[in-house]
Design a protein around this motif. Structure first.
Motif, mmCIF file in Angstrom:
data_model
loop_
_atom_site.group_PDB
_atom_site.id
_atom_site.type_symbol
_atom_site.label_atom_id
_atom_site.label_comp_id
_atom_site.label_asym_id
_atom_site.label_seq_id
_atom_site.Cartn_x
_atom_site.Cartn_y
_atom_site.Cartn_z
ATOM 1 N N VAL A 22 0.839 -1.205 0.000
ATOM 2 C CA VAL A 22 0.000 0.000 0.000
ATOM 3 C C VAL A 22 0.871 1.251 0.000
ATOM 4 N N LEU A 25 2.384 2.155 -3.515
ATOM 5 C CA LEU A 25 1.511 2.509 -4.634
ATOM 6 C C LEU A 25 1.455 4.016 -4.805
ATOM 7 N N MET A 46 -2.181 1.081 -9.118
ATOM 8 C CA MET A 46 -1.517 -0.220 -9.098
ATOM 9 C C MET A 46 -0.441 -0.293 -10.179
ATOM 10 N N VAL A 49 3.387 -2.081 -8.983
ATOM 11 C CA VAL A 49 3.354 -3.066 -7.913
ATOM 12 C C VAL A 49 4.686 -3.792 -7.909
ATOM 13 N N LEU A 105 -6.772 -1.832 -1.227
ATOM 14 C CA LEU A 105 -6.183 -2.303 -2.483
ATOM 15 C C LEU A 105 -7.259 -2.572 -3.527
ATOM 16 N N SER A 108 -8.381 0.631 -4.985
ATOM 17 C CA SER A 108 -7.410 1.171 -5.936
ATOM 18 C C SER A 108 -7.546 0.505 -7.298
#
Length: 130
Positions: A22, A25, A46, A49, A105, A108
């Motif tokens: 997290v 990002l 994202m 990642v 997440l 997102s």
């Protein structure tokens, strides 16, 4: 007690990974439908990642966390029934925290997919105008 302590250790390792994910990002500019407010964590993207850690990194991370937790646990002076209750509360708390990070997440991903869809619609509209 061993099962609860092991479960707490594994959740702590996973929680650290989620927190790192997290935190890594980048924020995405997003526009929500009129009248909706942005929830905390909704604007995460994202795009970058990081790859999953290698096995040796996972082992060293687990060993580090387990050692730290064992040192902390050895300083406790409660009796077994109290310790079992304490461990269960800690597990419940960390599972709740992990669920919240999972929601962040997921949000997102929704925001990123909506932005990609809007970009594709804009490209399609631009192509039709040409």
């Amino acid at each position: 007690r061993f099962r609860l302590f092991s479960q707490l250790t594994l959740w702590t390792v996973e929680m650290r990974r989620l927190e790192e994910l997290v935190a890594s990002l980048p924020p995405l500019p997003c526009s929500l439908p009129s009248g909706e407010e942005e929830d905390e964590g909704v604007a995460f993207g994202m795009a970058s990642v990081p790859p999953p850690p290698k096995s040796s990194d996972e082992d060293s991370e687990f060993n580090s966390i387990a050692s730290s937790m064992m040192n902390k646990d050895m300083k406790r002076t409660d009796l077994l029934p109290d310790n079992l209750e304490y461990l269960q509360r800690e597990i419940d708390d960390i599972e709740h925290d992990a669920a919240l990070l999972g929601v962040m997440l997921g949000q997102s991903v929704i925001v990123r997919e909506a932005a990609e869809e809007e970009a594709m619609k804009a490209q399609s509209a631009a192509a039709l105008v040409r």
